[in-house]
Design a protein around this motif. Structure first.
Motif, PDB file in Angstrom:
ATOM      1  N   UNK A  79       0.806  -1.215   0.000  1.00 31.04           N
ATOM      2  CA  UNK A  79       0.000   0.000   0.000  1.00 31.04           C
ATOM      3  C   UNK A  79       0.845   1.273   0.000  1.00 31.04           C
ATOM      4  N   UNK A  80       2.164   1.131   0.085  1.00 30.00           N
ATOM      5  CA  UNK A  80       3.011   2.315   0.151  1.00 30.00           C
ATOM      6  C   UNK A  80       3.019   3.086  -1.156  1.00 30.00           C
ATOM      7  N   UNK A  81       2.879   2.406  -2.289  1.00 30.42           N
ATOM      8  CA  UNK A  81       2.882   3.098  -3.583  1.00 30.42           C
ATOM      9  C   UNK A  81       1.481   3.141  -4.189  1.00 30.42           C
ATOM     10  N   UNK A  82       0.478   3.166  -3.346  1.00 33.13           N
ATOM     11  CA  UNK A  82      -0.911   3.169  -3.823  1.00 33.13           C
ATOM     12  C   UNK A  82      -1.236   4.471  -4.549  1.00 33.13           C
ATOM     13  N   UNK A  83      -0.580   5.556  -4.166  1.00 33.23           N
ATOM     14  CA  UNK A  83      -0.837   6.834  -4.828  1.00 33.23           C
ATOM     15  C   UNK A  83      -0.445   6.772  -6.298  1.00 33.23           C
ATOM     16  N   UNK A  84       0.624   6.046  -6.600  1.00 26.12           N
ATOM     17  CA  UNK A  84       1.065   5.905  -7.991  1.00 26.12           C
ATOM     18  C   UNK A  84       0.018   5.179  -8.835  1.00 26.12           C
ATOM     19  N   UNK A  85      -0.709   4.263  -8.226  1.00 27.10           N
ATOM     20  CA  UNK A  85      -1.749   3.520  -8.946  1.00 27.10           C
ATOM     21  C   UNK A  85      -3.044   4.323  -9.052  1.00 27.10           C
ATOM     22  N   UNK A  86      -3.355   5.086  -8.033  1.00 29.97           N
ATOM     23  CA  UNK A  86      -4.629   5.801  -7.995  1.00 29.97           C
ATOM     24  C   UNK A  86      -4.588   7.077  -8.838  1.00 29.97           C
ATOM     25  N   UNK A  87      -3.449   7.722  -8.910  1.00 24.65           N
ATOM     26  CA  UNK A  87      -3.366   8.997  -9.633  1.00 24.65           C
ATOM     27  C   UNK A  87      -3.783   8.864 -11.106  1.00 24.65           C
ATOM     28  N   UNK A  88      -3.264   7.878 -11.877  1.00 29.68           N
ATOM     29  CA  UNK A  88      -3.732   7.750 -13.267  1.00 29.68           C
ATOM     30  C   UNK A  88      -5.220   7.419 -13.350  1.00 29.68           C
ATOM     31  N   UNK A  89      -5.701   6.605 -12.427  1.00 28.45           N
ATOM     32  CA  UNK A  89      -7.121   6.254 -12.409  1.00 28.45           C
ATOM     33  C   UNK A  89      -7.976   7.491 -12.137  1.00 28.45           C
ATOM     34  N   UNK A  90      -7.556   8.324 -11.187  1.00 32.96           N
ATOM     35  CA  UNK A  90      -8.303   9.541 -10.877  1.00 32.96           C
ATOM     36  C   UNK A  90      -8.308  10.496 -12.058  1.00 32.96           C
ATOM     37  N   UNK A  92      -8.089   9.669 -15.208  1.00 31.33           N
ATOM     38  CA  UNK A  92      -8.967   9.080 -16.212  1.00 31.33           C
ATOM     39  C   UNK A  92     -10.441   9.334 -15.879  1.00 31.33           C
ATOM     40  N   UNK A  93     -10.811   9.114 -14.641  1.00 32.82           N
ATOM     41  CA  UNK A  93     -12.198   9.329 -14.218  1.00 32.82           C
ATOM     42  C   UNK A  93     -12.563  10.799 -14.355  1.00 32.82           C
ATOM     43  N   UNK A  94     -11.651  11.678 -13.989  1.00 35.83           N
ATOM     44  CA  UNK A  94     -11.929  13.108 -14.086  1.00 35.83           C
ATOM     45  C   UNK A  94     -12.129  13.529 -15.544  1.00 35.83           C
ATOM     46  N   UNK A  96     -13.304  11.699 -17.923  1.00 41.76           N
ATOM     47  CA  UNK A  96     -14.573  11.155 -18.394  1.00 41.76           C
ATOM     48  C   UNK A  96     -15.765  11.887 -17.778  1.00 41.76           C
ATOM     49  N   UNK A  97     -15.632  12.366 -16.564  1.00 41.31           N
ATOM     50  CA  UNK A  97     -16.739  13.007 -15.859  1.00 41.31           C
ATOM     51  C   UNK A  97     -16.849  14.485 -16.228  1.00 41.31           C
ATOM     52  N   UNK A  98     -15.769  15.112 -16.644  1.00 37.70           N
ATOM     53  CA  UNK A  98     -15.780  16.551 -16.937  1.00 37.70           C
ATOM     54  C   UNK A  98     -16.830  16.929 -17.986  1.00 37.70           C
ATOM     55  N   UNK A  99     -16.916  16.225 -19.126  1.00 38.12           N
ATOM     56  CA  UNK A  99     -17.955  16.604 -20.089  1.00 38.12           C
ATOM     57  C   UNK A  99     -19.376  16.443 -19.530  1.00 38.12           C
ATOM     58  N   UNK A 100     -19.588  15.411 -18.748  1.00 37.12           N
ATOM     59  CA  UNK A 100     -20.916  15.217 -18.155  1.00 37.12           C
ATOM     60  C   UNK A 100     -21.259  16.338 -17.180  1.00 37.12           C
ATOM     61  N   UNK A 101     -20.312  16.730 -16.361  1.00 38.66           N
ATOM     62  CA  UNK A 101     -20.589  17.811 -15.404  1.00 38.66           C
ATOM     63  C   UNK A 101     -20.822  19.129 -16.135  1.00 38.66           C
TER      64      UNK A 101
END
Length: 126
Positions: A79-90, A92-94, A96-101
């Motif tokens: 879990x120490x490098x979890x930020x490295x995995x979550x940052x690209x996912x976040x 990507x989600x942002x 995809x959500x930006x046009x909808x918002x």
């Protein structure tokens, strides 16, 4: 009458002075006992054997907890490098959500404009 009054006064003064001296004699003895108790207690904490016992207890506790801490650190390594995995996912989600918002925001603004226009139409002319 005067003699009996003076006699009663002398007896009262004698009893009063005797009770005061009795209290004065007992109080220092009690204070000395209490002071000696606290002095002994303070000396106990200053004693080197107390410090040695505390250090031994600390070392024993450290030895007991060290394996658990190491095991926990090993379990948390993934879990120490979890930020490295979550940052690209976040990101990507942002993206995809930006046009909808933006679309929802535009629709809400259009709805507010529509309500404002209809409200103005319903008001009597001024």
């Amino acid at each position: 009458m005067k003699v009996s009054l003076v006699a009663i006064l002398v007896v009262a003064l004698a009893i009063g002075s005797e009770s005061v001296s009795l209290v004065k004699r007992e109080a220092p003895a009690e204070f000395e006992v209490i002071a000696k108790y606290f002095q002994d207690l303070a000396d106990t904490f200053k004693a080197p054997e107390m410090a040695n016992k505390a250090m031994a207890y600390f070392e024993e506790s450290k030895a007991q907890f060290q394996p658990m801490v190491e095991k926990l650190q090993e379990q948390l390594k993934p879990f120490s490098n979890i930020e490295e995995h979550i940052k690209p996912l976040a990101t990507s989600v942002q993206s995809q959500v930006a046009p909808l918002s933006d679309m929802v925001q535009a629709q809400v603004q259009d709805m507010i404009k529509f309500i404002a226009e209809k409200t103005k139409e319903m008001l009597p002319p001024q």
